[in-house]
Design a protein around this motif. Structure first.
Motif, PDB file in Angstrom:
ATOM      1  N   GLY A 155      16.464  57.280  56.099  1.00 14.17           N
ATOM      2  CA  GLY A 155      15.993  57.357  54.619  1.00 14.17           C
ATOM      3  C   GLY A 155      16.904  58.289  53.728  1.00 14.17           C
ATOM      4  N   ILE A 156      17.947  58.472  54.094  1.00 17.97           N
ATOM      5  CA  ILE A 156      18.955  58.984  53.267  1.00 17.97           C
ATOM      6  C   ILE A 156      20.039  57.920  52.818  1.00 17.97           C
ATOM      7  N   ARG A 157      20.569  58.141  51.549  1.00 16.92           N
ATOM      8  CA  ARG A 157      21.340  57.438  50.569  1.00 16.92           C
ATOM      9  C   ARG A 157      22.762  57.344  51.446  1.00 16.92           C
ATOM     10  N   LEU A 158      23.637  56.108  51.399  1.00 19.34           N
ATOM     11  CA  LEU A 158      24.767  56.337  52.042  1.00 19.34           C
ATOM     12  C   LEU A 158      25.771  57.375  50.887  1.00 19.34           C
ATOM     13  N   ASP A 176      24.850  60.076  49.760  1.00 21.62           N
ATOM     14  CA  ASP A 176      24.580  61.504  50.040  1.00 21.62           C
ATOM     15  C   ASP A 176      25.305  61.768  51.477  1.00 21.62           C
ATOM     16  N   VAL A 236      20.889  49.734  58.528  1.00 20.98           N
ATOM     17  CA  VAL A 236      21.076  50.216  57.023  1.00 20.98           C
ATOM     18  C   VAL A 236      20.860  49.056  55.959  1.00 20.98           C
ATOM     19  N   GLU A 237      20.105  49.247  54.884  1.00 21.76           N
ATOM     20  CA  GLU A 237      19.918  48.155  53.746  1.00 21.76           C
ATOM     21  C   GLU A 237      21.232  47.435  53.729  1.00 21.76           C
ATOM     22  N   GLU A 258      24.008  53.426  47.144  1.00 25.17           N
ATOM     23  CA  GLU A 258      22.320  53.640  47.134  1.00 25.17           C
ATOM     24  C   GLU A 258      21.471  52.884  48.211  1.00 25.17           C
ATOM     25  N   ARG A 259      22.250  52.391  49.033  1.00 23.99           N
ATOM     26  CA  ARG A 259      21.612  51.850  50.387  1.00 23.99           C
ATOM     27  C   ARG A 259      21.308  52.932  51.190  1.00 23.99           C
ATOM     28  N   ARG A 260      19.989  52.923  51.740  1.00 23.37           N
ATOM     29  CA  ARG A 260      19.482  53.893  52.468  1.00 23.37           C
ATOM     30  C   ARG A 260      19.478  53.353  54.361  1.00 23.37           C
ATOM     31  N   VAL A 261      19.695  54.396  55.087  1.00 29.51           N
ATOM     32  CA  VAL A 261      19.770  54.255  56.553  1.00 29.51           C
ATOM     33  C   VAL A 261      18.460  54.235  56.945  1.00 29.51           C
ATOM     34  N   GLY A 262      18.153  53.289  58.008  1.00 29.35           N
ATOM     35  CA  GLY A 262      16.870  52.983  58.564  1.00 29.35           C
ATOM     36  C   GLY A 262      16.631  54.023  59.768  1.00 29.35           C
TER      37      GLY A 262
END
Length: 222
Positions: free
Chosen positions: A21-24, A26, A120-121, A130-134
C-alpha cells in the motif's frame, strides 16, 4: 541507504508486508534514492528499490537474493486487474560448458525453489513515484509447476547443446522461455554451433511466461 539483511524469514515477510500500500516515492525517500521520471532508461529501478528496502544481498550474482534464507526476490508489475504486465527474468542462460548440467544443479532450479513475489502497480499512466506496492506472496512451486519448469528447461538446454540456440523462439516452452538478454543486438557471447564448434550469438536469458506468473497470483488471491 540499503537496509541490513533480514535475519529470519519472519523478519523478511514482516518488511515485505509493511511495504504493501506504500508509494514508491515514499520508499525511495526513506532510502535517499531519486525517483526517475520514467523507466525507459531505468528499467531495473523498481526492483533495485525493493531490494534495497528489504535488504537483499545478491545483486546480479547467480544466487538467491536472500541466500541465507533460501529466498529469491521478484518484483512483478501488474495492471489494475492484478494481471502481470510482462514476463519475469530469472537468470542468464549458459550457452557453453553445459556438459553434465542437470535441472537440479541449474541456476533456474535454485532461484525458483522459493520466491518472494512483490507486485507493484505497473501501468504507465501512473507516475513512477505514485505507484503502490501490493501484498507480497511467498511461493514455492507445486509438483505440477516444478514438472513444467523442468520439462521446459531440459528441452531448451537440449536445443542449446545441439547448436540450435539461434533457432529457439520465445514461443518455445509452456511456462519458461529463452529470450535475448542484452542492451542491443551488437552484444555477443560464445555459444555452441551445430557442428559442436564455438560461434558467437546474442546472450540469452530465461524468463517466466506471463500466464505462469498470472497463475501464481491468481492461486494466492482467489
Amino acid at each position: 541507504m540499503a537496509k541490513s539483511s533480514p535475519l529470519s524469514l519472519n523478519e523478511l515477510m514482516e518488511r515485505a508486508h509493511n511495504m504493501a500500500g506504500i508509494r514508491l516515492a515514499d520508499i525511495a525517500s526513506d532510502n535517499n534514492i531519486m525517483v526517475p521520471t520514467d523507466l525507459r532508461r531505468d528499467k531495473g529501478w523498481i526492483g533495485q528499490l525493493i531490494e534495497s528496502e528489504l535488504g537483499a544481498l545478491a545483486g546480479s550474482k547467480p544466487e538467491q537474493d536472500f541466500l541465507h534464507l533460501g529466498v529469491e526476490l521478484k518484483t512483478i508489475p501488474i495492471d489494475h486487474k492484478g494481471k502481470p504486465l510482462e514476463t519475469t527474468y530469472v537468470t542468464v542462460a549458459p550457452l557453453i560448458n553445459i556438459q553434465g548440467m542437470t535441472w537440479e544443479n541449474s541456476v533456474v532450479y535454485h532461484k525458483l525453489q522459493r520466491v518472494l513475489w512483490v507486485p507493484v502497480e505497473g501501468e504507465r499512466s501512473i507516475p513512477v513515484g505514485e505507484r503502490r506496492v501490493g501484498t507480497p506472496i511467498l511461493w514455492q512451486p507445486t509438483a505440477q509447476q516444478a514438472k513444467q519448469l523442468q520439462q521446459d528447461w531440459e528441452e531448451i538446454m537440449e536445443l542449446i547443446a545441439l547448436g540450435q540456440v539461434d533457432k529457439i523462439t520465445a514461443r518455445q516452452g509452456e511456462v519458461l522461455q529463452l529470450r535475448p538478454k542484452a542492451a542491443n543486438s551488437k552484444v555477443l557471447t560464445e555459444s555452441i554451433s551445430e557442428d559442436g564448434s564455438i560461434q558467437l550469438s546474442n546472450p540469452r536469458g530465461f524468463y517466466l511466461k506471463i500466464d505462469f506468473t498470472q497463475q501464481i497470483l491468481t492461486n494466492e488471491f482467489s
